[in-house]
Motif scaffolding. Structure first.
Motif, mmCIF file in Angstrom:
data_model
loop_
_atom_site.group_PDB
_atom_site.id
_atom_site.type_symbol
_atom_site.label_atom_id
_atom_site.label_comp_id
_atom_site.label_asym_id
_atom_site.label_seq_id
_atom_site.Cartn_x
_atom_site.Cartn_y
_atom_site.Cartn_z
ATOM 1 N N GLY A 104 0.664 -1.129 0.234
ATOM 2 C CA GLY A 104 -0.048 -0.007 -0.048
ATOM 3 C C GLY A 104 0.785 1.342 -0.013
ATOM 4 O O GLY A 104 0.225 2.259 0.241
ATOM 5 N N LYS A 105 2.291 1.129 -0.264
ATOM 6 C CA LYS A 105 2.876 2.294 -0.281
ATOM 7 C C LYS A 105 2.630 3.046 -1.286
ATOM 8 O O LYS A 105 2.880 4.536 -1.497
ATOM 9 N N ARG A 106 2.508 2.539 -2.358
ATOM 10 C CA ARG A 106 2.489 3.021 -3.633
ATOM 11 C C ARG A 106 1.285 2.417 -4.559
ATOM 12 O O ARG A 106 0.788 1.321 -4.242
ATOM 13 N N ARG A 107 0.655 3.174 -5.600
ATOM 14 C CA ARG A 107 -0.412 2.525 -6.350
ATOM 15 C C ARG A 107 0.092 2.460 -7.836
ATOM 16 O O ARG A 107 1.000 3.043 -8.099
ATOM 17 N N LEU A 108 -0.422 1.290 -8.169
ATOM 18 C CA LEU A 108 0.250 0.910 -9.548
ATOM 19 C C LEU A 108 -0.679 1.811 -10.573
ATOM 20 O O LEU A 108 -1.898 1.735 -10.503
ATOM 21 N N LEU A 109 0.073 2.271 -11.475
ATOM 22 C CA LEU A 109 -0.402 3.332 -12.583
ATOM 23 C C LEU A 109 0.282 2.866 -13.787
ATOM 24 O O LEU A 109 1.585 2.677 -13.834
#
Length: 262
Positions: free
Chosen positions: A147-152
């Motif tokens: 949850g530290k970054r979102r996949l984009l």
């Protein structure tokens, strides 16, 4: 006994005994030792098939199968360690969907294409298709699963096409993607606010943009076509799964199962 039954018998013996000597000893009776008075000789007779109470197994067959089983065991353990989703407390449906597909995408059983539409850190609406299996190979997904970054979708180090037209007017030039067949992250990316589109093929998929019906991906392993049009069937051995998620405006996962024998 046919070859398959013989192989199964060897497997049973190999898993039951740690060493070949242990197997030989299991075939020796107290009567054998009484008359032979030599454990080493008794083992030799069992190995040659002259004595024993069960299946005759050659030393080389036992050791080869033992090594193969150990390699398979270590490979399975290593594979489990590489699953970055393992042990994570995943709350969102999107991350759960990625976790369910991680193992199959890593071992090649399934090839998933992820469509995401959302806003980037600048507030710009972006959308794109991600080759999940390829990204797993070149990127650490720990930051996404924890949850530290979102996949984009990201057009990093890729050239872009600029269009002065609205969403409904957008039409990609027929040969535009063929000019930039870069082995990178995104199969197709579009920034609706800046009207910037970039596309390139990946090791798993070839991007097809000259189709009048819309964007297509050709899976390179079996050459099957994946149609990402929501109004059309996705194609042979492929499925389309919309994901209800709190992380993105829209998320869809296309799963393709290759039928090509390896």
């Amino acid at each position: 006994m046919d070859p398959e039954e013989g192989s199964m018998a060897v497997d049973n013996i190999v898993t039951q005994f740690n060493t070949y000597e242990d197997f030989l000893d299991s075939q020796i009776t107290t009567v054998d030792l009484y008359y032979l008075e030599d454990e080493s000789l008794a083992r030799q007779l069992v190995e040659l098939g002259y004595r024993g109470t069960g299946e005759v197994v050659k030393r080389e067959d036992f050791e080869a199968r033992k090594a193969a089983i150990e390699i398979a065991r270590l490979a399975e353990r290593t594979q489990k360690k590489t699953l970055t989703s393992a042990g994570k407390d995943l709350q969102d449906n999107f991350l759960k969907a990625l976790a369910v597909r991680e193992d199959d995408n890593r071992n090649g059983k399934v090839s998933s294409v992820i469509f995401i539409r959302d806003r980037n850190s600048h507030g710009q609406e972006v959308s794109g298709y991600i080759d999940y299996a390829h990204r797993l190979k070149i990127e650490d997904f720990e930051v996404y699963f924890n949850g530290k970054r979102r996949l984009l979708p990201r057009p990093t180090d890729m050239r872009a096409f600029k269009f002065n037209m609205s969403k409904t007017e957008l039409r990609l030039p027929p040969t535009s993607c063929n000019l930039f067949l870069l082995l990178d992250f995104i199969s197709y990316f579009y920034n609706w606010d800046n009207h910037i589109a970039v596309c390139n093929s990946t090791p798993n998929y070839q991007v097809i943009t000259d189709n009048p019906e819309g964007l297509l991906f050709k899976y390179k392993r079996d050459r099957k076509i994946l149609n990402v049009d929501p109004k059309a069937q996705p194609g042979d051995n492929s499925t389309r799964t919309p994901i209800q998620t709190q992380l993105y405006i829209q998320a869809v996962i296309f799963d393709h199962i290759s039928r090509r024998k390896t």
